[in-house]
Each structure stands twice: as C-alpha cells, then as structure tokens.
Design a protein around this motif. Structure first.
Motif, PDB file in Angstrom:
ATOM      1  N   ALA A   7     -65.561  87.630  -4.500  1.00  0.00           N
ATOM      2  CA  ALA A   7     -65.193  87.949  -5.873  1.00  0.00           C
ATOM      3  C   ALA A   7     -66.441  88.236  -6.714  1.00  0.00           C
ATOM      4  N   VAL A   8     -66.369  89.294  -7.519  1.00  0.00           N
ATOM      5  CA  VAL A   8     -67.432  89.647  -8.453  1.00  0.00           C
ATOM      6  C   VAL A   8     -66.893  89.468  -9.863  1.00  0.00           C
ATOM      7  N   ILE A   9     -67.409  88.473 -10.577  1.00  0.00           N
ATOM      8  CA  ILE A   9     -66.946  88.172 -11.928  1.00  0.00           C
ATOM      9  C   ILE A   9     -67.982  88.656 -12.923  1.00  0.00           C
ATOM     10  N   VAL A  10     -67.551  89.538 -13.831  1.00  0.00           N
ATOM     11  CA  VAL A  10     -68.451  90.123 -14.814  1.00  0.00           C
ATOM     12  C   VAL A  10     -68.452  89.247 -16.066  1.00  0.00           C
ATOM     13  N   LEU A  11     -69.639  88.708 -16.412  1.00  0.00           N
ATOM     14  CA  LEU A  11     -69.754  87.791 -17.537  1.00  0.00           C
ATOM     15  C   LEU A  11     -70.248  88.514 -18.780  1.00  0.00           C
ATOM     16  N   PRO A  12     -69.837  88.070 -19.975  1.00  0.00           N
ATOM     17  CA  PRO A  12     -70.364  88.666 -21.204  1.00  0.00           C
ATOM     18  C   PRO A  12     -71.804  88.216 -21.448  1.00  0.00           C
ATOM     19  N   ASN A  13     -72.585  89.067 -22.056  1.00  0.00           N
ATOM     20  CA  ASN A  13     -73.983  88.746 -22.333  1.00  0.00           C
ATOM     21  C   ASN A  13     -74.083  87.986 -23.657  1.00  0.00           C
ATOM     22  N   LEU A  14     -73.461  86.797 -23.682  1.00  0.00           N
ATOM     23  CA  LEU A  14     -73.417  85.964 -24.876  1.00  0.00           C
ATOM     24  C   LEU A  14     -73.792  84.533 -24.521  1.00  0.00           C
ATOM     25  N   THR A  15     -74.292  83.809 -25.498  1.00  0.00           N
ATOM     26  CA  THR A  15     -74.578  82.389 -25.306  1.00  0.00           C
ATOM     27  C   THR A  15     -73.269  81.607 -25.369  1.00  0.00           C
ATOM     28  N   PRO A  16     -73.243  80.378 -24.828  1.00  0.00           N
ATOM     29  CA  PRO A  16     -72.025  79.563 -24.935  1.00  0.00           C
ATOM     30  C   PRO A  16     -71.579  79.352 -26.385  1.00  0.00           C
ATOM     31  N   THR A  17     -72.538  79.227 -27.301  1.00  0.00           N
ATOM     32  CA  THR A  17     -72.195  79.063 -28.717  1.00  0.00           C
ATOM     33  C   THR A  17     -71.490  80.304 -29.255  1.00  0.00           C
ATOM     34  N   GLN A  18     -71.997  81.473 -28.881  1.00  0.00           N
ATOM     35  CA  GLN A  18     -71.377  82.725 -29.327  1.00  0.00           C
ATOM     36  C   GLN A  18     -69.961  82.871 -28.759  1.00  0.00           C
ATOM     37  N   VAL A  19     -69.794  82.470 -27.493  1.00  0.00           N
ATOM     38  CA  VAL A  19     -68.464  82.539 -26.876  1.00  0.00           C
ATOM     39  C   VAL A  19     -67.491  81.626 -27.620  1.00  0.00           C
ATOM     40  N   THR A  20     -67.933  80.395 -27.896  1.00  0.00           N
ATOM     41  CA  THR A  20     -67.079  79.442 -28.611  1.00  0.00           C
ATOM     42  C   THR A  20     -66.727  79.957 -30.000  1.00  0.00           C
ATOM     43  N   PHE A  21     -67.719  80.480 -30.720  1.00  0.00           N
ATOM     44  CA  PHE A  21     -67.501  81.014 -32.061  1.00  0.00           C
ATOM     45  C   PHE A  21     -66.504  82.175 -32.023  1.00  0.00           C
ATOM     46  N   SER A  22     -66.628  83.033 -31.020  1.00  0.00           N
ATOM     47  CA  SER A  22     -65.727  84.179 -30.892  1.00  0.00           C
ATOM     48  C   SER A  22     -64.300  83.729 -30.600  1.00  0.00           C
ATOM     49  N   ILE A  23     -64.149  82.732 -29.736  1.00  0.00           N
ATOM     50  CA  ILE A  23     -62.816  82.210 -29.425  1.00  0.00           C
ATOM     51  C   ILE A  23     -62.161  81.632 -30.682  1.00  0.00           C
ATOM     52  N   ILE A  24     -62.947  80.924 -31.496  1.00  0.00           N
ATOM     53  CA  ILE A  24     -62.416  80.344 -32.735  1.00  0.00           C
ATOM     54  C   ILE A  24     -61.931  81.448 -33.677  1.00  0.00           C
ATOM     55  N   ILE A  25     -62.711  82.523 -33.801  1.00  0.00           N
ATOM     56  CA  ILE A  25     -62.305  83.645 -34.653  1.00  0.00           C
ATOM     57  C   ILE A  25     -60.984  84.241 -34.153  1.00  0.00           C
ATOM     58  N   LEU A  26     -60.882  84.424 -32.839  1.00  0.00           N
ATOM     59  CA  LEU A  26     -59.656  84.993 -32.267  1.00  0.00           C
ATOM     60  C   LEU A  26     -58.448  84.092 -32.528  1.00  0.00           C
ATOM     61  N   LEU A  27     -58.653  82.782 -32.448  1.00  0.00           N
ATOM     62  CA  LEU A  27     -57.554  81.850 -32.687  1.00  0.00           C
ATOM     63  C   LEU A  27     -57.100  81.891 -34.145  1.00  0.00           C
ATOM     64  N   VAL A  28     -58.047  82.047 -35.067  1.00  0.00           N
ATOM     65  CA  VAL A  28     -57.699  82.175 -36.490  1.00  0.00           C
ATOM     66  C   VAL A  28     -56.906  83.465 -36.720  1.00  0.00           C
ATOM     67  N   LEU A  29     -57.309  84.534 -36.048  1.00  0.00           N
ATOM     68  CA  LEU A  29     -56.588  85.798 -36.174  1.00  0.00           C
ATOM     69  C   LEU A  29     -55.175  85.690 -35.610  1.00  0.00           C
ATOM     70  N   ILE A  30     -55.026  84.934 -34.519  1.00  0.00           N
ATOM     71  CA  ILE A  30     -53.699  84.688 -33.963  1.00  0.00           C
ATOM     72  C   ILE A  30     -52.825  83.957 -34.981  1.00  0.00           C
ATOM     73  N   PHE A  31     -53.434  82.980 -35.668  1.00  0.00           N
ATOM     74  CA  PHE A  31     -52.710  82.269 -36.727  1.00  0.00           C
ATOM     75  C   PHE A  31     -52.202  83.248 -37.784  1.00  0.00           C
ATOM     76  N   SER A  32     -53.084  84.107 -38.273  1.00  0.00           N
ATOM     77  CA  SER A  32     -52.716  85.062 -39.322  1.00  0.00           C
ATOM     78  C   SER A  32     -51.587  85.975 -38.862  1.00  0.00           C
ATOM     79  N   LYS A  33     -51.740  86.527 -37.668  1.00  0.00           N
ATOM     80  CA  LYS A  33     -50.759  87.502 -37.162  1.00  0.00           C
ATOM     81  C   LYS A  33     -49.397  86.868 -36.941  1.00  0.00           C
ATOM     82  N   PHE A  34     -49.346  85.736 -36.225  1.00  0.00           N
ATOM     83  CA  PHE A  34     -48.059  85.185 -35.815  1.00  0.00           C
ATOM     84  C   PHE A  34     -47.394  84.366 -36.906  1.00  0.00           C
ATOM     85  N   PHE A  35     -48.168  83.822 -37.830  1.00  0.00           N
ATOM     86  CA  PHE A  35     -47.542  83.165 -38.972  1.00  0.00           C
ATOM     87  C   PHE A  35     -46.807  84.200 -39.814  1.00  0.00           C
TER      88      PHE A  35
END
Length: 402
Positions: free
Chosen positions: A210-238
């Motif tokens: 298996a070849v897994i392609v990783l994003p060129n981001l730090t763990p902090t950036q990944v976590t921050f991005s996931i949080i933003i996406l979750l907030v957007l999910i809140f806005s959309k589905f609410f």
C-alpha cells in the motif's frame, strides 16, 4: 504457464487501481435506498403529529433520537473497520433499518416511534463508514467524483422519500409505511453483490504494498483543519435541519398549503441538494476542495437571509438555490478530511457522517423547542445567519502531498 499467471496477476492488480464505475453506481443505489428509508421519518412528521397530537418539541426529540443513534456509533464503527474491514456489515445495517420501518408503521405511541427511529439510526450508522470506504477504494484516484456519485444516491433517496410518502402514506394511513420494506429488501440484494466485490478487492490489495499519500502539514495544522471542517459541518447541517424537519410546517403555516403541496416543495429543495452534491466533488477535484468548501457554505447566506421575507413563488426559487449551493459542500469536506488523515478512512467517514447526523438531530430538537416558544417563521429568521459561519473556510490550508 508462469507467464500467463503473471500477466493475469498484473491485470487483476491494475484492475484494483482503476475507477470501478459499476461499483460506484451500485453503492450510490444502495445509498439511495438507505437514505430513502431515513427520509420516511421526517416526511411522516405531519401524519404522526396529527395522529398523536405531538408538539414541535416532540418532533425535534424524534429527530434527535434518530440522529444520535446514527451519529454516536459511526466513528466507533469506522475506527473498528479501519483495522477489521467487514464487507458484509452493511447488510446488517439494512436489516436494522428494515425492522425500524416495520416498527414505525405499527407504532401506536410516542415511545414506540422513538424505538423505531433509533433502529433506523443504528442501521444508518453501520451503513455509512464502510460504504464511504468502498466509494474511496473504487474511485481510482477520482475521489471527489466518487464521493459525489455516492452522495448523489443518498440525496436522491432523501428527495424521493417525501414524494413516495405523499403518494403512498398521506392518502392512506400510517400503516402503509410498511410498503417501504420493499426498498430495504432491494437494498440488501444490492449490498450483497457489492460485498463480494469488496471482499475480492481487499484480497487483491493485500497482495500489494500500500502507498499512502500524506499531506505536507504538521500535526497541529491537521488538527486545526479538522476543527474548521467540523465547525463548517455544524453550520451546514444545523441549517439544513431547519429545512428537512420543518419546511413543510413552515409552508403550511405561512402559505396555508396542504400536506401534499408542502411535501412537493420540500422535494424540490431535496432534488436541488442532489444536483449540488453531484457537482461539488468534481469541482473540488478540478479547482481545489478548499475553494468549493468556502463557496458552498458561505454562498447560500444572502439567499437564506432573504428566504423568510418573500412570497411562495420566491420561497420555492430561493430554496432550490440554497439547496444546490449548500449541498455541494459535503463531498468536498469529506474528501478533504480523508486526505488529511488517509490512514483512518473509516474513522474519518464515521466522524463526519456521525457529526452530520448529530448536528441535524440537535438542530431539530433546538429548533422544535424554539418553534413552540416563538413561531415556525422565527426559526427561519434565526437560521438565516448560520451560513455566514462559512467565512472560516478561508483559513483551511491548500493541500500539497508528500
């Protein structure tokens, strides 16, 4: 003989990497059946409200119960199937939904209605993580397109559900909901065929490195991005919860429409959501998911702000525009999240589908209580501001791979 065996093996390995359109369309059909069964629940609210004299708060509790059952289990199921794939697990999910529909058809009390929707919610929580993984594996690299095809099936089912309820259930009685068992049985048949492809695909992939392609981001950036996406999910589905659960009541209250007339307007909104879902993924593949996410969450804001202040004709037009734009977000959001955490596809899919259901359920409960306290029109005046939260999508990084 060895040469023939080697060529056959290479052909099978190449096949495992190509876009499997028959599987994508099959899993989309299964998604249509699954979400059609889900859509029977909110589409039946006017009937249940009249039969059992339910308040809007109780309607919200029905949605919350269903959505919690559908949301809490999904990340856990996804996390488990990341390590232990279960090709036939979706069939068990469809069986839960089948029993839930039977229970809803013959429910004679509020607790029985809650039990019925919880069964459907559990079925949905089992279905989505593995199904999303299948669409990812069958994508052949066209992940946005694959997720859009998959989501198109779900949105089409959500749109068809109220239409079938209007024709089958409304003219008859609550018991006629049992006819939707046919949909569940068809879903089991389709999922049975998909399960064998998934099983064979896993076998082929196990023979490859298996070849897994990783994003060129730090763990902090990944976590921050996931949080933003979750907030957007809140806005959309609410916001979409205000449409899916209460739009028929809003139209009946403001424009004195019948149940069937209001259901048809809801179908137009849901059909627009299906169209938006289809275009969101490919646009993300072409132009970048960040920009599609930003536009699709923030873009509906001016139309949502206008919606509570226009006549019936423009209410229909604006609802279609809002549905088309806002629904294009989810395929891009989900694929973006999968690319942030490519080693945890099931967990990510379960988390985002689960949060989507959770926000929809929470939104319905809160908005139902608000409608009882104020009015159904007041709900739409408040919810109109939710899409403005989409501005935070500007802070998402542009993904580069390593």
């Amino acid at each position: 003989m060895n040469t023939i065996s080697s060529v056959t093996s290479t052909f099978k390995e190449d096949l495992a990497q190509k876009t499997a359109y028959p599987i994508l369309f099959a899993i989309a059909v299964a998604h249509l059946f699954n979400d059609l069964l889900q859509a029977v629940i909110p589409a039946s609210y006017p009937i249940l409200k009249e039969n059992y004299n339910l308040s809007f708060a109780q309607i919200g509790m029905i949605t919350l119960s269903y959505q919690l059952a559908a949301s809490i289990l999904q990340p856990l199921i996804g996390l488990y199937t990341d390590k232990h794939p279960k090709p036939f697990s979706q069939i068990y999910g469809m069986l839960f939904s089948l029993f839930g529909i039977i229970t809803l058809a013959y429910a004679n009390s509020f607790p029985m209605i809650i039990s019925a929707v919880v069964l459907v919610g559990i079925g949905s929580s089992i279905f989505h993580p593995e199904s999303s993984r299948i669409s990812f594996l069958a994508s052949g690299g066209k992940r946005g397109l694959a997720q859009s095809i998959f989501q198109l099936g779900g949105n089409a089912g959500t749109a068809i559900g109220p239409l079938l309820v209007a024709f089958i259930v409304v003219p008859r009685a609550q018991h006629s909901i049992v006819w939707f068992c046919i949909i569940a049985l068809l879903g089991i048949f389709v999922l049975y065929r998909i399960a064998y492809w998934y099983q064979n695909h896993l076998t082929l992939r196990s023979k490859q490195k298996a070849v897994i392609v990783l994003p060129n981001l730090t763990p902090t950036q990944v976590t921050f991005s996931i949080i933003i996406l979750l907030v957007l999910i809140f806005s959309k589905f609410f916001y979409t919860a205000s449409i899916s659960s209460y739009f028929t009541f809003y139209l009946m209250d403001k424009f004195q429409l019948s149940i069937q007339e209001a259901q048809f307007h809801l179908v137009w909104f849901l059909a627009a959501c299906a169209v938006g879902t289809l275009i969101g993924g490919p646009l993300g593949d072409k132009f970048g998911r960040k920009y599609v996410i930003w536009f699709s969450v923030l873009g509906p804001a001016p139309f949502a702000l206008l919606l509570p202040h226009v006549d019936l004709f423009w209410t229909g037009i604006l609802s279609v525009i809002i549905g088309t734009i806002i629904s294009s977000a989810f395929p891009a959001i989900l694929v973006y999240a999968q690319e942030l955490l490519p080693k945890k596809l099931g967990m990510v899919s379960g988390l985002f589908y689960g949060l989507a259901f959770g926000m929809g359920g929470l939104g319905s409960a809160v908005l139902g209580a608000l409608a009882d306290e104020k009015s159904i029109a007041y709900v739409y005046q408040i919810c109109a501001y939710l899409p403005l939260i989409g501005i935070i999508a500007l802070f998402l990084p542009n993904l580069k791979k390593k």
